[in-house]
Design an enzyme around this catalytic site. Sequence first.
Site, PDB file in Angstrom:
ATOM      1  N   ARG A  12       0.847  -1.194   0.000  1.00  0.00           N
ATOM      2  CA  ARG A  12       0.000   0.000   0.000  1.00  0.00           C
ATOM      3  C   ARG A  12       0.885   1.247   0.000  1.00  0.00           C
ATOM      4  O   ARG A  12       2.082   1.186   0.234  1.00  0.00           O
ATOM      5  CB  ARG A  12      -0.926   0.024   1.220  1.00  0.00           C
ATOM      6  CG  ARG A  12      -0.201   0.045   2.559  1.00  0.00           C
ATOM      7  CD  ARG A  12      -1.163  -0.133   3.721  1.00  0.00           C
ATOM      8  NE  ARG A  12      -0.480  -0.138   5.006  1.00  0.00           N
ATOM      9  CZ  ARG A  12      -0.229   0.934   5.756  1.00  0.00           C
ATOM     10  NH1 ARG A  12      -0.620   2.132   5.320  1.00  0.00           N
ATOM     11  NH2 ARG A  12       0.392   0.846   6.908  1.00  0.00           N
ATOM     12  N   GLY A  13       0.257   2.387  -0.245  1.00  0.00           N
ATOM     13  CA  GLY A  13       0.932   3.675  -0.116  1.00  0.00           C
ATOM     14  C   GLY A  13       2.182   3.819  -0.964  1.00  0.00           C
ATOM     15  O   GLY A  13       2.239   3.391  -2.123  1.00  0.00           O
ATOM     16  N   ILE A  14       3.201   4.429  -0.386  1.00  0.00           N
ATOM     17  CA  ILE A  14       4.454   4.662  -1.101  1.00  0.00           C
ATOM     18  C   ILE A  14       5.074   3.336  -1.527  1.00  0.00           C
ATOM     19  O   ILE A  14       5.569   3.193  -2.651  1.00  0.00           O
ATOM     20  CB  ILE A  14       5.433   5.471  -0.227  1.00  0.00           C
ATOM     21  CG1 ILE A  14       4.933   6.913  -0.071  1.00  0.00           C
ATOM     22  CG2 ILE A  14       6.831   5.457  -0.829  1.00  0.00           C
ATOM     23  CD1 ILE A  14       5.762   7.752   0.899  1.00  0.00           C
ATOM     24  N   ASP A  48       6.699 -10.073   9.506  1.00  0.00           N
ATOM     25  CA  ASP A  48       6.651  -9.136  10.625  1.00  0.00           C
ATOM     26  C   ASP A  48       8.070  -8.640  10.842  1.00  0.00           C
ATOM     27  O   ASP A  48       8.935  -9.388  11.316  1.00  0.00           O
ATOM     28  CB  ASP A  48       6.131  -9.851  11.872  1.00  0.00           C
ATOM     29  CG  ASP A  48       6.106  -8.955  13.107  1.00  0.00           C
ATOM     30  OD1 ASP A  48       6.527  -7.783  13.012  1.00  0.00           O
ATOM     31  OD2 ASP A  48       5.683  -9.434  14.181  1.00  0.00           O
ATOM     32  N   TYR A 140       8.535   8.775  16.232  1.00  0.00           N
ATOM     33  CA  TYR A 140       8.620   8.672  14.777  1.00  0.00           C
ATOM     34  C   TYR A 140       9.827   9.442  14.249  1.00  0.00           C
ATOM     35  O   TYR A 140      10.598   8.928  13.420  1.00  0.00           O
ATOM     36  CB  TYR A 140       7.338   9.214  14.156  1.00  0.00           C
ATOM     37  CG  TYR A 140       7.263   9.101  12.654  1.00  0.00           C
ATOM     38  CD1 TYR A 140       7.025   7.876  12.042  1.00  0.00           C
ATOM     39  CD2 TYR A 140       7.416  10.229  11.842  1.00  0.00           C
ATOM     40  CE1 TYR A 140       6.950   7.770  10.659  1.00  0.00           C
ATOM     41  CE2 TYR A 140       7.342  10.131  10.459  1.00  0.00           C
ATOM     42  CZ  TYR A 140       7.101   8.898   9.873  1.00  0.00           C
ATOM     43  OH  TYR A 140       7.033   8.802   8.504  1.00  0.00           O
ATOM     44  N   ILE A 173       3.101  13.441   1.804  1.00  0.00           N
ATOM     45  CA  ILE A 173       2.707  12.651   0.645  1.00  0.00           C
ATOM     46  C   ILE A 173       1.289  12.135   0.850  1.00  0.00           C
ATOM     47  O   ILE A 173       0.940  11.657   1.936  1.00  0.00           O
ATOM     48  CB  ILE A 173       3.665  11.462   0.430  1.00  0.00           C
ATOM     49  CG1 ILE A 173       5.120  11.949   0.354  1.00  0.00           C
ATOM     50  CG2 ILE A 173       3.284  10.685  -0.814  1.00  0.00           C
ATOM     51  CD1 ILE A 173       5.438  12.865  -0.793  1.00  0.00           C
TER      52      ILE A 173
END
Length: 234
Positions: A12-14, A48, A140, A173
């Site tokens: 998914r996503g980037i 994982d 993060y 983004i």
Amino acid sequence: MSRTVLISGGNRGIGLAVARAFAADGDKVAVTHRGGGAPDGLFGVECDVTDEESVKRAVAEVEAQFGAVEVLVANAGITRDGLLPMMSEEDFGAVLDTNVMGAFRLAKHATGGMLRKRWGRLVFMSSVMGTLGSPGQTNYAASKSGLTGLARSLAWELGARKITSNVVTPGLIETDMIEHVTDARRAELIGNTPLRRTGTAAEVAEVVRFLASDAASFVTGAVVPVSGGIGMGH
């Protein structure tokens, strides 16, 4: 020639945009997922990244299917936002375990084939928040900053074997990762972006594809922003 490409979080996503870009070039693309499967046309491996045995099995599965990994894009990442007084050690540690340790585990097990081939490409997906910092994202930001030290150390360790190691730092983004960003915060970030817009996953993918190409054979230890200019100079 078709290369074996492994992208963590490439469902998914980037990560998915990066996977599609490599697949369009004819590469053999594998993406990791947490049990949801892979999009059509991509080879998926359940993995994982917080579990070294899981990473080891996933890399072995890709090698059995396509051969030794030649390009690794360490893209898998999570957020668990919260202001410092309310952030638990569990939330801080979980983000570092996924975002930094996960990238380390993938690199550790995927570079074996690169070393034997004496050629490889490592690309680590960071964020401009790793240098700018962000309120409520101490975990993060720390994790994304840590990827620079990891990538640059690997650039030194692996460079003699023609293995490059670089970092891409996206700005704001349009993916589901920013769905929780408030309108006010979004406006603030766009206001600090010279191009005055958000970016697309496809724009990030083009830079990753370049770094994995022969055209970038003399680029290693670089931190490449794909941010519309936010945080320039860091």
